[in-house]
Design a protein around this motif. Structure first.
Motif, PDB file in Angstrom:
ATOM      1  N   ASN A   7       0.661  -1.002  -0.139  1.00 37.40           N
ATOM      2  CA  ASN A   7      -0.318  -0.581   0.367  1.00 37.40           C
ATOM      3  C   ASN A   7       0.836   1.780   0.219  1.00 37.40           C
ATOM      4  O   ASN A   7       0.136   1.957  -0.611  1.00 37.40           O
ATOM      5  CB  ASN A   7      -1.014  -0.104   1.176  1.00 37.40           C
ATOM      6  N   LEU A   8       1.967   1.154   0.709  1.00 41.50           N
ATOM      7  CA  LEU A   8       2.310   1.917   1.222  1.00 41.50           C
ATOM      8  C   LEU A   8       3.509   2.246  -0.650  1.00 41.50           C
ATOM      9  O   LEU A   8       3.298   3.718  -1.368  1.00 41.50           O
ATOM     10  CB  LEU A   8       3.996   2.018   1.874  1.00 41.50           C
ATOM     11  N   ASP A  54      11.720  13.380  10.274  1.00 44.03           N
ATOM     12  CA  ASP A  54      11.425  12.724  11.266  1.00 44.03           C
ATOM     13  C   ASP A  54      10.236  11.257  11.092  1.00 44.03           C
ATOM     14  O   ASP A  54       9.792  11.342   9.721  1.00 44.03           O
ATOM     15  CB  ASP A  54      10.492  13.113  12.320  1.00 44.03           C
ATOM     16  N   ARG A  55      11.124   9.956  11.373  1.00 37.05           N
ATOM     17  CA  ARG A  55      10.576   8.747  10.500  1.00 37.05           C
ATOM     18  C   ARG A  55       8.931   8.285  11.037  1.00 37.05           C
ATOM     19  O   ARG A  55       8.680   7.662  10.365  1.00 37.05           O
ATOM     20  CB  ARG A  55      11.702   7.146  10.563  1.00 37.05           C
ATOM     21  N   GLU A 107       3.219   7.140   9.638  1.00 35.00           N
ATOM     22  CA  GLU A 107       3.999   9.077   9.973  1.00 35.00           C
ATOM     23  C   GLU A 107       5.316   8.911   9.537  1.00 35.00           C
ATOM     24  O   GLU A 107       6.211   7.979  10.065  1.00 35.00           O
ATOM     25  CB  GLU A 107       3.040   8.528  11.063  1.00 35.00           C
ATOM     26  N   LEU A 108       5.346  10.315   9.210  1.00 36.07           N
ATOM     27  CA  LEU A 108       6.963  10.446   8.691  1.00 36.07           C
ATOM     28  C   LEU A 108       6.327  11.475   7.957  1.00 36.07           C
ATOM     29  O   LEU A 108       6.010  12.881   8.009  1.00 36.07           O
ATOM     30  CB  LEU A 108       6.783   9.645   7.242  1.00 36.07           C
ATOM     31  N   ILE A 128       3.021  13.532   7.488  1.00 34.87           N
ATOM     32  CA  ILE A 128       1.983  12.534   6.846  1.00 34.87           C
ATOM     33  C   ILE A 128       2.223  12.325   8.309  1.00 34.87           C
ATOM     34  O   ILE A 128       2.628  11.840   8.676  1.00 34.87           O
ATOM     35  CB  ILE A 128       2.994  11.735   5.992  1.00 34.87           C
ATOM     36  N   LYS A 129       0.892  12.198   8.249  1.00 36.21           N
ATOM     37  CA  LYS A 129      -0.149  11.859   9.763  1.00 36.21           C
ATOM     38  C   LYS A 129      -0.706  10.387   9.784  1.00 36.21           C
ATOM     39  O   LYS A 129      -1.772  10.643   8.254  1.00 36.21           O
ATOM     40  CB  LYS A 129      -0.285  12.784  10.402  1.00 36.21           C
ATOM     41  N   THR A 130      -1.466   9.676  10.540  1.00 34.67           N
ATOM     42  CA  THR A 130      -2.011   8.856  10.391  1.00 34.67           C
ATOM     43  C   THR A 130      -3.502   9.612   9.734  1.00 34.67           C
ATOM     44  O   THR A 130      -4.131   8.657   8.762  1.00 34.67           O
ATOM     45  CB  THR A 130      -2.944   8.329  11.380  1.00 34.67           C
ATOM     46  N   ILE A 131      -3.490  10.656  10.425  1.00 36.47           N
ATOM     47  CA  ILE A 131      -4.847  11.130   9.943  1.00 36.47           C
ATOM     48  C   ILE A 131      -4.932  12.558   9.479  1.00 36.47           C
ATOM     49  O   ILE A 131      -3.901  13.292   9.965  1.00 36.47           O
ATOM     50  CB  ILE A 131      -6.085  11.440  10.381  1.00 36.47           C
ATOM     51  N   GLY A 132      -4.430  12.811   7.866  1.00 30.73           N
ATOM     52  CA  GLY A 132      -4.358  13.879   7.450  1.00 30.73           C
ATOM     53  C   GLY A 132      -2.813  14.552   7.245  1.00 30.73           C
ATOM     54  O   GLY A 132      -1.581  13.654   7.386  1.00 30.73           O
TER      55      GLY A 132
END
Length: 136
Positions: A7-8, A54-55, A107-108, A128-132
């Motif tokens: 998916n990524l 930030d990984r 998240e990244l 990039i967050k889990t939401i948004g």
């Protein structure tokens, strides 16, 4: 984990296609013969550089692999005016923000730079967050 990585990868493949499409559109738009800028915007070669800030939830190896893939797929902008290169950069950053605006499985945070030679022309950090997704 394999499904997650697939998916990524598919999201990053879409990004690579968007980058190629934007670069080809920009090439088509620079064919004008009007000289309204007085020659002050010389042609140069530009390229994008991606680096992890930030990984997040990814491992170091996966985050590095993604940045490597983005750097390899981004290509370069050959013989562009600075204003044209900045336009392509801004569109690419906005496209990334929109692509990851929904729900994400990771998240990244990473920095994308518009470079010419060894000089940074413009730089943005994408979170990039889990939401948004946000851009600084």
């Amino acid at each position: 984990m394999n499904k997650f990585f697939e998916n990524l990868q598919s999201k990053w493949n879409v990004l690579a296609m968007v980058l190629v499409a934007m670069m080809s559109l920009s090439l088509a738009s620079c064919g004008g013969d009007d000289d309204d800028d007085g020659g002050g915007d010389a042609l140069s070669d530009y390229y994008f550089q991606f680096e992890v800030v930030d990984r997040g939830t990814l491992s170091d190896a996966v985050a590095s692999q993604l940045m490597g893939q983005l750097n390899a797929d981004a290509g370069s902008l050959t013989a562009y005016k600075k204003s044209e290169a900045i336009y392509v950069f801004d569109n690419m950053v906005e496209s990334l923000r929109v692509d990851f605006a929904g729900v994400n499985e990771f998240e990244l945070s990473f920095r994308v730079k518009l470079m010419t030679g060894k000089s940074t022309v413009k730089s943005k950090v994408i979170h990039i967050k889990t939401i948004g997704c946000t851009v600084d």
